[in-house]
Every structure is written in structure tokens, then in C-alpha cells.
Design an enzyme around this catalytic site. Sequence first.
Site, PDB file in Angstrom:
ATOM      1  N   ASP A  68       0.811  -1.216   0.000  1.00 13.70           N
ATOM      2  CA  ASP A  68       0.000   0.000   0.000  1.00 13.70           C
ATOM      3  C   ASP A  68       0.842   1.263   0.000  1.00 13.70           C
ATOM      4  OD1 ASP A  68       0.924  -0.486   2.566  1.00 13.70           O
ATOM      5  OD2 ASP A  68      -1.041  -0.753   3.456  1.00 13.70           O
ATOM      6  N   ASN A 137      -7.640  -2.813  14.210  1.00 12.49           N
ATOM      7  CA  ASN A 137      -9.018  -3.141  13.821  1.00 12.49           C
ATOM      8  C   ASN A 137      -9.071  -4.342  12.872  1.00 12.49           C
ATOM      9  OD1 ASN A 137      -8.040  -2.123  11.448  1.00 12.49           O
ATOM     10  ND2 ASN A 137      -9.444  -0.380  11.316  1.00 12.49           N
ATOM     11  N   HIS A 139      -7.245  -4.687  10.083  1.00 11.31           N
ATOM     12  CA  HIS A 139      -6.952  -4.442   8.669  1.00 11.31           C
ATOM     13  C   HIS A 139      -5.643  -5.112   8.253  1.00 11.31           C
ATOM     14  CE1 HIS A 139      -4.801  -0.364   9.647  1.00 11.31           C
ATOM     15  NE2 HIS A 139      -3.879  -1.273   9.424  1.00 11.31           N
ATOM     16  N   GLU A 144      -9.636  -2.059   5.263  1.00 13.12           N
ATOM     17  CA  GLU A 144     -10.285  -1.764   6.536  1.00 13.12           C
ATOM     18  C   GLU A 144     -11.533  -2.643   6.699  1.00 13.12           C
ATOM     19  OE1 GLU A 144      -8.734   0.017   8.544  1.00 13.12           O
ATOM     20  OE2 GLU A 144      -8.156   1.986   7.810  1.00 13.12           O
TER      21      GLU A 144
HETATM   22  C1  F6R Z   1       1.533  -1.426   6.183  1.00 13.30           C
HETATM   23  C2  F6R Z   1       0.195  -1.984   6.289  1.00 13.30           C
HETATM   24  C3  F6R Z   1      -0.611  -1.966   7.560  1.00 13.30           C
HETATM   25  C4  F6R Z   1       0.195  -2.316   8.796  1.00 13.30           C
HETATM   26  C5  F6R Z   1      -0.692  -2.284  10.031  1.00 13.30           C
HETATM   27  C6  F6R Z   1       0.093  -2.545  11.309  1.00 13.30           C
HETATM   28  O1  F6R Z   1       2.018  -1.557   4.861  1.00 13.30           O
HETATM   29  O2  F6R Z   1      -0.265  -2.452   5.318  1.00 13.30           O
HETATM   30  O3  F6R Z   1      -1.667  -2.883   7.403  1.00 13.30           O
HETATM   31  O4  F6R Z   1       0.768  -3.582   8.646  1.00 13.30           O
HETATM   32  O5  F6R Z   1      -1.299  -1.026  10.134  1.00 13.30           O
HETATM   33  O6  F6R Z   1       0.985  -1.497  11.528  1.00 13.30           O
HETATM   34  P1  F6R Z   1       2.077  -1.544  12.679  1.00 13.30           P
HETATM   35  O7  F6R Z   1       3.085  -2.574  12.281  1.00 13.30           O
HETATM   36  O8  F6R Z   1       2.681  -0.156  12.682  1.00 13.30           O
HETATM   37  O9  F6R Z   1       1.356  -1.896  13.938  1.00 13.30           O
END
Ligand code: F6R
Length: 242
Positions: A68, A137, A139, A144
Site C-alpha cells: 500500500d 481493527n 486491517h 479496513e
Molecule cells: C503497512 C500496512 C498496515 C500495517 C498495520 C500494522 O504496509 O499495510 O496494514 O501492517 O497497520 O501497523 P504496525 O506494524 O505499525 O502496527
Amino acid sequence: MLKVIRTKNYDDMSRKAANIIAAQVILKSDSVLGLATGSTPVGLYRELIRGYENGDLDFSHVRTVNLDEYQGLPREHDQSYYYFMNENLFKHININLDQTHLPDGTNMDAEGECGRYHELIESMGGIDLQLLGIGNNGHIGFNEPADAFADHTHCIRLTESTIKANARFFASEADVPRYAYTMGIGEIMTAKKILIVASGKAKAPIIREMLNGPVTPQVPASVLRFHKDVVLVADEEALSLV
Ligand code: F6R
């Protein structure tokens, strides 16, 4: 099948997860790796850099596609995922930058950019190993909680919970971009192997949901239970409610 590997702490998680990626690269030098950003993979990227430095890992034929990117941030913005990947991995290893790919957040033509990225993934012959983190959440990527699983790369509006979680990286909550491009669940699920990493107490409730709750687009990561080759590498805190 979803296999769970319980680790002592963040560093232990990082080493074990990095070893799985290292094995992939050693066994198939031209692997297509799907990569993630966020705080969780930073330690495992450090381990991969170490593996390159000590001569165990050669990335010269590896190709990468990231999950992403925020829409609207220039590449040189220190919160763009392009910037993150360079700082935390690419500039420290012998990867060919032309073989590294992220959605182009500067392309404001969402439909055009998402179509281009989907074709790109297809043209690479699919992803050998997809690395994922998990949002509080549930995702994965920026998929989401929603009423349905999205198939292809698409443009999403970040939920309030994600905006709040990501505000720590920006000067203020108002500076967090509201839109992002993300691979779809369909593209993630076609990866041959999936490695998901999680660390810390804050992730414990969603890890429990992902492993034991219903498979539902309201908890996007729950769909991973339908994939045939997934490993969750998580520390004791993240697994404390399981
Ligand atoms: C990042 C991504 C997000 C993160 C998720 C967890 O490329 O796709 O889904 O993996 O938000 O983020 P952290 O590791 O910062 O808790």
C-alpha cells in the site's frame, strides 16, 4: 492452514520472521516478495540487512511489490511508504530498485493507478511470499473492516481508528492523509505463502479475533484462515489472549 509461532518478544519475532523470508530468498533467488510497512516489520528488515551484510542473502534478483501507499504524499515525504522502504530496507541491500514496486501515491487518478498496480502484480506471475502486519481493527494492507472483501487494488478512505493510530507518525492528526491505495484481499490471498507478524499487548484482542472469531470482512485478517499456507509469527504479548 494457519501456523502460529510464539516468540518471546519483539526481537525474537523479528529474527524468526526474517529467517522465513531469508529461506525464501535462498531457495528461490528471483522470488517475488510482497512487503509491508509500519512499525512491526522494522526489526525484521534490520535482520535481512544483516543477512545481506554477512553474505547470507543476495537480493539482486529479488522483485518486490508493496501492499500500500498513501494517496497524495510525495515520494520524498518521510511518511510515504516509498520513503519508508528505502530507509528501512532497499538502500541497505543489493536490490535492483527498478524491481521494487509500490502503488504510486502521487498519481491522483485512482482508477488508473489501481488498474496499473493490479496488472503489474499479475505480470510478475504472482507473489511468492507476502509479508503482512495487522491493524488494531484487523486491517491488512489498508483493507479496513467492510461489508465485503475487496478483490483488487483499490483506493480507500482510512477509518478514524487508523487515522488515530497513524497520527503518531505525523505532526498532527489533521496531517494524516485520508486516502490510500492498497492491494485487495483477493490479491493478497493469491500469494503462495503469507507471513503475518504481530507484537505487543495492543494487538492481543485483534489477534484473538483473527484466530478464533468468525471469518468476516469486518475483521479482514480473519480471511487468512482460508489460505493454505500462512504463518503468524507473534510475540507473547500479542498472543496473550489466545
Ligand atoms: C503497512 C500496512 C498496515 C500495517 C498495520 C500494522 O504496509 O499495510 O496494514 O501492517 O497497520 O501497523 P504496525 O506494524 O505499525 O502496527
